[in-house]
Design a protein around this motif. Structure first.
Motif, mmCIF file in Angstrom:
data_model
loop_
_atom_site.group_PDB
_atom_site.id
_atom_site.type_symbol
_atom_site.label_atom_id
_atom_site.label_comp_id
_atom_site.label_asym_id
_atom_site.label_seq_id
_atom_site.Cartn_x
_atom_site.Cartn_y
_atom_site.Cartn_z
ATOM 1 N N ALA A 1 7.198 6.104 3.219
ATOM 2 C CA ALA A 1 7.433 6.006 1.635
ATOM 3 C C ALA A 1 8.771 6.448 1.512
ATOM 4 O O ALA A 1 9.890 6.011 0.928
ATOM 5 C CB ALA A 1 6.601 5.719 0.388
ATOM 6 N N ARG A 2 8.603 7.721 1.360
ATOM 7 C CA ARG A 2 9.740 8.576 1.340
ATOM 8 C C ARG A 2 11.540 7.874 1.925
ATOM 9 O O ARG A 2 12.551 8.322 1.173
ATOM 10 C CB ARG A 2 8.802 10.352 1.304
ATOM 11 C CG ARG A 2 8.965 10.531 -0.138
ATOM 12 C CD ARG A 2 8.213 11.925 0.754
ATOM 13 N NE ARG A 2 7.073 12.567 -0.751
ATOM 14 C CZ ARG A 2 6.515 13.653 -0.734
ATOM 15 N NH1 ARG A 2 6.527 14.454 0.916
ATOM 16 N NH2 ARG A 2 5.623 14.134 -1.313
ATOM 17 N N ALA B 1 14.673 7.760 0.691
ATOM 18 C CA ALA B 1 16.036 8.498 0.449
ATOM 19 C C ALA B 1 17.318 7.697 1.225
ATOM 20 O O ALA B 1 18.224 7.889 1.686
ATOM 21 C CB ALA B 1 15.418 9.454 1.714
ATOM 22 N N GLU B 2 16.986 6.658 2.375
ATOM 23 C CA GLU B 2 17.959 5.851 2.682
ATOM 24 C C GLU B 2 18.453 5.160 1.581
ATOM 25 O O GLU B 2 19.772 5.132 1.515
ATOM 26 C CB GLU B 2 17.232 4.851 3.652
ATOM 27 C CG GLU B 2 16.782 5.365 5.290
ATOM 28 C CD GLU B 2 16.229 4.119 5.903
ATOM 29 O OE1 GLU B 2 15.857 3.444 5.826
ATOM 30 O OE2 GLU B 2 15.491 4.513 7.065
ATOM 31 N N ARG B 3 17.693 4.281 0.720
ATOM 32 C CA ARG B 3 18.069 3.811 -0.654
ATOM 33 C C ARG B 3 19.185 4.395 -1.611
ATOM 34 O O ARG B 3 20.473 4.400 -2.088
ATOM 35 C CB ARG B 3 17.101 2.940 -1.277
ATOM 36 C CG ARG B 3 17.005 1.808 -0.665
ATOM 37 C CD ARG B 3 15.465 1.136 -1.259
ATOM 38 N NE ARG B 3 16.884 0.259 -2.984
ATOM 39 C CZ ARG B 3 17.274 -0.806 -2.662
ATOM 40 N NH1 ARG B 3 16.900 -1.539 -1.435
ATOM 41 N NH2 ARG B 3 17.630 -1.339 -3.502
ATOM 42 N N LYS C 1 0.489 -1.027 0.032
ATOM 43 C CA LYS C 1 -0.082 -0.235 -0.203
ATOM 44 C C LYS C 1 0.695 1.443 0.497
ATOM 45 O O LYS C 1 0.969 2.554 -0.776
ATOM 46 C CB LYS C 1 -0.727 -0.023 1.168
ATOM 47 C CG LYS C 1 -2.151 -0.908 0.901
ATOM 48 C CD LYS C 1 -3.033 -0.557 1.729
ATOM 49 C CE LYS C 1 -4.299 -1.762 1.658
ATOM 50 N NZ LYS C 1 -5.704 -1.378 2.472
ATOM 51 N N GLN C 2 2.370 1.118 0.876
ATOM 52 C CA GLN C 2 2.822 2.429 0.141
ATOM 53 C C GLN C 2 3.330 2.608 -0.361
ATOM 54 O O GLN C 2 3.772 3.440 -1.530
ATOM 55 C CB GLN C 2 4.041 2.075 1.539
ATOM 56 C CG GLN C 2 4.059 2.212 3.109
ATOM 57 C CD GLN C 2 4.915 2.447 3.694
ATOM 58 O OE1 GLN C 2 6.003 3.033 2.989
ATOM 59 N NE2 GLN C 2 5.493 1.866 4.895
ATOM 60 N N ARG C 3 3.521 1.240 -1.161
ATOM 61 C CA ARG C 3 3.699 1.181 -3.080
ATOM 62 C C ARG C 3 3.245 2.079 -3.953
ATOM 63 O O ARG C 3 3.851 2.608 -4.522
ATOM 64 C CB ARG C 3 4.650 -0.181 -3.444
ATOM 65 C CG ARG C 3 5.546 -0.167 -4.226
ATOM 66 C CD ARG C 3 5.477 -2.028 -4.312
ATOM 67 N NE ARG C 3 5.796 -2.285 -3.442
ATOM 68 C CZ ARG C 3 6.185 -3.371 -3.690
ATOM 69 N NH1 ARG C 3 6.063 -4.351 -4.818
ATOM 70 N NH2 ARG C 3 6.478 -4.468 -3.246
ATOM 71 N N ALA C 4 1.565 2.136 -3.317
ATOM 72 C CA ALA C 4 0.518 2.671 -3.781
ATOM 73 C C ALA C 4 0.437 3.552 -4.344
ATOM 74 O O ALA C 4 0.241 4.592 -4.983
ATOM 75 C CB ALA C 4 -0.257 1.612 -4.743
ATOM 76 N N VAL C 5 0.917 4.244 -2.652
ATOM 77 C CA VAL C 5 0.473 5.900 -2.198
ATOM 78 C C VAL C 5 1.692 6.616 -3.231
ATOM 79 O O VAL C 5 1.396 7.437 -3.911
ATOM 80 C CB VAL C 5 0.635 5.422 -0.935
ATOM 81 C CG1 VAL C 5 0.647 7.432 -0.348
ATOM 82 C CG2 VAL C 5 -0.395 5.038 -0.629
ATOM 83 N N LEU C 6 2.908 6.195 -2.593
ATOM 84 C CA LEU C 6 4.009 6.564 -3.163
ATOM 85 C C LEU C 6 3.922 6.595 -5.261
ATOM 86 O O LEU C 6 4.402 7.834 -5.653
ATOM 87 C CB LEU C 6 5.164 6.448 -3.187
ATOM 88 C CG LEU C 6 6.969 6.771 -4.157
ATOM 89 C CD1 LEU C 6 7.675 6.977 -2.489
ATOM 90 C CD2 LEU C 6 7.169 6.522 -5.046
ATOM 91 N N VAL D 1 -2.843 8.233 4.177
ATOM 92 C CA VAL D 1 -2.225 8.711 2.886
ATOM 93 C C VAL D 1 -0.459 9.100 2.933
ATOM 94 O O VAL D 1 -0.012 9.086 2.236
ATOM 95 C CB VAL D 1 -3.022 9.047 1.721
ATOM 96 C CG1 VAL D 1 -2.864 9.412 0.582
ATOM 97 C CG2 VAL D 1 -4.167 7.989 1.266
ATOM 98 N N ASN D 2 -0.865 10.598 3.433
ATOM 99 C CA ASN D 2 0.286 11.553 3.909
ATOM 100 C C ASN D 2 1.145 10.696 4.669
ATOM 101 O O ASN D 2 2.510 10.731 4.513
ATOM 102 C CB ASN D 2 -0.056 12.969 4.561
ATOM 103 C CG ASN D 2 -0.800 13.795 3.915
ATOM 104 O OD1 ASN D 2 -0.821 13.687 2.585
ATOM 105 N ND2 ASN D 2 -2.108 14.739 3.591
ATOM 106 N N SER D 3 0.942 9.901 5.530
ATOM 107 C CA SER D 3 1.472 9.051 6.463
ATOM 108 C C SER D 3 2.379 7.827 6.027
ATOM 109 O O SER D 3 4.029 8.206 6.019
ATOM 110 C CB SER D 3 1.058 8.649 8.009
ATOM 111 O OG SER D 3 1.753 7.704 8.536
#
Length: 358
Positions: free
Chosen positions: A183-184, A188-190, A147-152, A176-178
């Motif tokens: 996800a961001r 960013a870590e990668r 779901k994070q993938r879909a949101v991003l 969604v914002n959370s």
């Protein structure tokens, strides 16, 4: 023509208009070329069957994305995350090189640009779309919960509003914002670990010349010239084998030992995952022409090649890219039935030579 037939034909046209962008969305979600196309086909079938219930409160595009998201989330319930070799193992020194294949569903798969990148007159939009299917970004996406993938993807790549994404997922704007924030942070870590290689879009003159030199060096099997084009810590991968190499010495050493049969190859340009790439054809042993061997995707950074990724399952990839499986002695494509072609079987030629280096 009956009214029903006319309506059917009209719906076909309206659905097909969205196929490329939906394939791009499902590909980013699933990391697999063929699963993405299966997901889109399933989406189209579901849309057909339920069209009489479509009330038009949202656009057809939004409705199709809702269906496609549900299809992808169902497919991701199995928990499989597509990966690149360097996501799974450490680099192998050349002296310890062993070519061990893993199942197809292990790997992040290549995709022709034309199947996932809709035509657009907006250069900025085109650049974002290309960046979002590059191998490094795709690999980072696979680390996110579904779901994070879909949101991003919906928010960052497709520029949907948070309220639209919340409606699609049946959740709140705050949720969604959370999810987007988390996800961001993961991406960013990668990126901080150097996962991304920069390639301009379109390729600038310097990068075009670099590719021309690469073709000359590879086709001439000139390791000195090739070394000059590679970053010192360049990466080479060869799915379905989990072996990957880092550094010019190991890469060129591999190419002159286990990969020596690739000397004399022909390269044809392809557009793959928003990156410059080539279809590699290895010389036939009888000298009659060249046989499909790999689809190469190249990452360019700071004027040199930072990575080249060779997808060896030719029986799957070459038809997907619309490429011939064999070139005759004059470099022309032969008809598909003219001769057989090895997919993974072709890789056995490399695998049989592995003992020479171990």
């Amino acid at each position: 023509m009956s009214e029903g037939t006319a309506t059917t034909a009209d719906l076909d046209v309206r659905l097909e208009k969205h196929r490329v962008e939906l394939t791009g969305y499902c590909y980013r979600m699933l990391g697999s070329s063929f699963e993405a196309e299966d997901a889109v086909q399933d989406t189209m079938v579901r849309a057909w069957r339920s069209y009489d219930k479509f009330e038009g409160r949202s656009s057809m595009r939004s409705w199709l994305y809702r269906i496609a998201t549900n299809v992808c989330l169902d497919m991701l319930n199995a928990g499989n995350r597509r990966a690149r070799p360097m996501d799974l193992t450490a680099p192998s020194p050349l002296a310890q090189a062993a070519l061990t294949p893993r199942p197809d569903n292990t790997w992040l798969e290549p995709m022709p640009d034309g199947r996932v990148l809709p035509a657009t007159d907006d250069p900025a939009e085109a650049a974002v779309a290309k960046e979002s299917v590059r191998l490094a970004f795709m690999a980072a996406l696979q680390q996110l919960p579904p779901k994070q993938r879909a949101v991003l993807i919906l928010r960052e790549v497709l520029a949907w509003r948070a309220s639209e994404v919340a409606e699609l997922l049946g959740t709140t704007v705050a949720s969604v914002n959370s999810a987007l924030q988390r996800a961001r942070a993961t991406l960013a870590e990668r990126e901080g670990a150097g996962a991304e290689a920069a390639t301009s879009d379109p390729l600038d003159e310097e990068q075009q010349k670099l590719l021309e030199r690469y073709v000359a060096a590879f086709e001439g099997y000139d390791m000195t010239a090739l070394t000059a084009l590679l970053h010192e810590d360049a990466i080479m991968t060869m799915p379905p084998f989990d072996l990957w190499l880092r550094g010019t010495d190991d890469i060129t050493g591999f190419m002159t030992t286990l990969g020596a049969a690739c000397a004399g190859s022909r390269l044809l340009p392809v557009e793959v995952n928003g990156l410059p790439g080539f279809a590699q054809y290895k010389p036939d042993e009888d000298g009659s022409g060249h046989t499909a061997w790999a689809v190469q995707a190249l990452e360019i950074s700071k004027g040199r090649i930072a990575g080249f990724h060779c997808f060896l399952d030719t029986a799957r990839w070459f038809p997907l890219f619309g490429l011939p499986l064999h070139l005759d002695g004059s470099g022309r494509a032969e008809a598909p039935g003219d001769r057989g072609v090895g997919g993974i079987g072709a890789g056995a030629g490399i695998e049989a030579e592995a003992d020479e280096v171990e």
